[in-house]
Design an enzyme around this catalytic site. Structure first.
Site, mmCIF file in Angstrom:
data_model
loop_
_atom_site.group_PDB
_atom_site.id
_atom_site.type_symbol
_atom_site.label_atom_id
_atom_site.label_comp_id
_atom_site.label_asym_id
_atom_site.label_seq_id
_atom_site.Cartn_x
_atom_site.Cartn_y
_atom_site.Cartn_z
ATOM 1 N N LYS A 101 10.315 7.501 10.176
ATOM 2 C CA LYS A 101 9.041 7.593 10.909
ATOM 3 C C LYS A 101 8.965 6.467 11.930
ATOM 4 O O LYS A 101 8.501 6.653 13.039
ATOM 5 C CB LYS A 101 7.835 7.537 9.972
ATOM 6 C CG LYS A 101 6.512 7.704 10.738
ATOM 7 C CD LYS A 101 5.349 7.939 9.826
ATOM 8 C CE LYS A 101 4.845 6.671 9.214
ATOM 9 N NZ LYS A 101 4.182 5.751 10.186
ATOM 10 N N SER A 108 1.485 7.617 5.971
ATOM 11 C CA SER A 108 1.383 6.271 6.528
ATOM 12 C C SER A 108 0.278 5.533 5.788
ATOM 13 O O SER A 108 -0.753 6.137 5.442
ATOM 14 C CB SER A 108 1.030 6.352 8.017
ATOM 15 O OG SER A 108 0.576 5.101 8.486
ATOM 16 N N GLN A 120 12.067 1.170 15.063
ATOM 17 C CA GLN A 120 12.341 0.046 14.157
ATOM 18 C C GLN A 120 13.711 0.210 13.507
ATOM 19 O O GLN A 120 14.499 -0.750 13.427
ATOM 20 C CB GLN A 120 11.255 -0.027 13.085
ATOM 21 C CG GLN A 120 11.576 -0.975 11.934
ATOM 22 C CD GLN A 120 10.406 -1.150 10.997
ATOM 23 O OE1 GLN A 120 9.495 -1.916 11.279
ATOM 24 N NE2 GLN A 120 10.410 -0.477 9.864
ATOM 25 N N TYR A 138 0.860 -1.187 0.000
ATOM 26 C CA TYR A 138 0.000 0.000 0.000
ATOM 27 C C TYR A 138 0.899 1.241 0.000
ATOM 28 O O TYR A 138 0.813 2.109 0.858
ATOM 29 C CB TYR A 138 -0.961 -0.004 1.193
ATOM 30 C CG TYR A 138 -2.280 0.647 0.815
ATOM 31 C CD1 TYR A 138 -3.151 0.006 -0.077
ATOM 32 C CD2 TYR A 138 -2.634 1.898 1.286
ATOM 33 C CE1 TYR A 138 -4.335 0.606 -0.474
ATOM 34 C CE2 TYR A 138 -3.815 2.512 0.896
ATOM 35 C CZ TYR A 138 -4.662 1.853 0.028
ATOM 36 O OH TYR A 138 -5.835 2.451 -0.374
ATOM 37 N N LEU A 139 1.733 1.268 -1.013
ATOM 38 C CA LEU A 139 2.853 2.211 -1.044
ATOM 39 C C LEU A 139 2.404 3.660 -1.251
ATOM 40 O O LEU A 139 1.437 3.929 -1.974
ATOM 41 C CB LEU A 139 3.826 1.810 -2.161
ATOM 42 C CG LEU A 139 4.334 0.354 -2.094
ATOM 43 C CD1 LEU A 139 5.292 0.079 -3.252
ATOM 44 C CD2 LEU A 139 5.002 0.052 -0.760
ATOM 45 N N HIS A 167 7.291 5.559 0.947
ATOM 46 C CA HIS A 167 7.979 4.403 0.357
ATOM 47 C C HIS A 167 8.725 4.828 -0.915
ATOM 48 O O HIS A 167 9.831 4.360 -1.181
ATOM 49 C CB HIS A 167 6.980 3.304 -0.010
ATOM 50 C CG HIS A 167 6.197 2.772 1.155
ATOM 51 N ND1 HIS A 167 4.858 3.011 1.316
ATOM 52 C CD2 HIS A 167 6.581 2.002 2.213
ATOM 53 C CE1 HIS A 167 4.434 2.409 2.414
ATOM 54 N NE2 HIS A 167 5.454 1.802 2.985
HETATM 55 O O1 PAF Z 1 8.121 -0.875 8.260
HETATM 56 C C1 PAF Z 1 7.452 -1.792 7.745
HETATM 57 O O2 PAF Z 1 6.665 -1.585 6.818
HETATM 58 C C2 PAF Z 1 7.622 -3.193 8.280
HETATM 59 O O3 PAF Z 1 7.765 -3.204 9.665
HETATM 60 C C3 PAF Z 1 8.770 -3.970 7.596
HETATM 61 C C4 PAF Z 1 10.126 -3.355 7.890
HETATM 62 C C5 PAF Z 1 8.544 -4.012 6.100
HETATM 63 C C6 PAF Z 1 8.791 -5.415 8.106
HETATM 64 O O4 PAF Z 1 7.610 -6.084 7.830
#
Ligand code: PAF
Length: 282
Positions: free
Chosen positions: A149, A185, A153, A32-33, A37
């Site tokens: 964002k 997002s 992570q 769902y870019l 992305h």
């Molecule tokens: O950030 C994301 O979209 C996800 O956490 C990732 C890094 C693709 C892992 O599924």
């Protein structure tokens, strides 16, 4: 640009590129870019000869009450975006391709995941570390691209790569925002018109926090207090957390005496949104 669904197909393609001496970048996504992305794909396209985009809604990183089933998906739209931004291959596996029957090996982390999103999403980072490790093993990229964002992570992935001696350069890319400030997002699509307006309290609170840091405020409680006060004035908003943590440890700090991350998660209606700023960037 090709879309492939199996690990074998990805490996064959990457081997062919490697035989030609080409470098490979990986942009891991859950599909769902959007323009966020796209900026990662642009960065990979700039730095590498070939770019692989993984497009996989990873069940392992969702808790039992989270939005796995409703998470938006649109592979045709994604393919068009990847092609327009110079991506070469989309890896779009089914869950069974990634997690075969009997799958029982996981990558977990005991530090960095005990705060912020790790507290409210206890299984999340184990799922992220496991799937990202698998993607790294499948694609074997030179570089991998993640958005700031998801600042926690990004820190977790960097730490994992260092701990496990993965020979991959991790590139963090800036947050991309809508014209009115809301961080891009895939989950923004859940918001109705009133919620979309209410969601602006996140970026507004970020602006309040940044201003205070710029003006020399060092007391984390004061910064957090002002940010929370602004968010709490919005009836559709419910704070999960607003915290300031040490960039290296992700542990809360009281004074801004080192590089820090100010991060928040806020529910707007049922939708949980995150945003942040690094004090070093102010
Ligand atoms: O950030 C994301 O979209 C996800 O956490 C990732 C890094 C693709 C892992 O599924």
């Amino acid at each position: 640009m090709r879309v492939v669904k199996t690990i074998d197909e990805v490996r064959r393609q990457v081997k062919e590129w490697r035989a030609q001496g080409l470098t490979v970048g990986l942009v891991p996504t859950m599909g769902y870019l959007h323009e966020g992305h796209a900026s990662l794909i642009d960065a990979s396209h700039r730095d590498n000869d070939r770019t692989v985009v993984s497009d996989f809604v990873n069940p392992m990183q969702f808790g039992p009450t989270e939005d796995l089933e409703s998470y938006p998906r649109d592979i045709e739209h994604d393919a068009a975006l990847v092609e327009a931004h110079g991506g070469d291959l989309i890896f779009h596996p089914e869950p069974e391709e990634m997690y075969h029957e009997g799958f029982s090996s996981f990558v977990d982390m005991t530090v960095l995941t005990q705060e912020l999103c790790g507290l409210s999403r206890p299984v999340h980072f184990r799922g992220v570390c496991t799937v990202v490790s698998k993607l790294f093993n499948i694609v074997k990229p030179d570089r991998a691209y993640f958005g700031k964002k998801d600042a926690q992570q990004l820190a977790v992935i960097r730490h994992m790569v260092d701990d496990l001696n993965m020979d991959i350069e991790i590139i963090g890319c800036p947050i991309i925002r809508e014209a009115d400030g809301l961080a891009k997002s895939s989950r923004n699509t859940y918001l109705n018109a009133d919620e979309r307006k209410a969601a602006l309290v996140l970026s507004q609170a970020i602006a309040i926090g940044k201003d205070m840091v710029k003006n020399g405020e060092k007391d984390c409680a004061a910064i957090i207090g002002s940010m929370k006060q602004h968010i709490e004035a919005e009836p559709l908003a419910r704070i999960d957390y607003v915290k300031i943590v040490d960039c290296a440890t992700m542990q809360q700090i009281e004074k801004l005496d080192r590089p820090a991350l100010c991060a928040m998660a806020v529910y707007i209606g049922k939708t949980r949104l995150i945003d942040n700023f690094f004090t070093e960037d102010v």
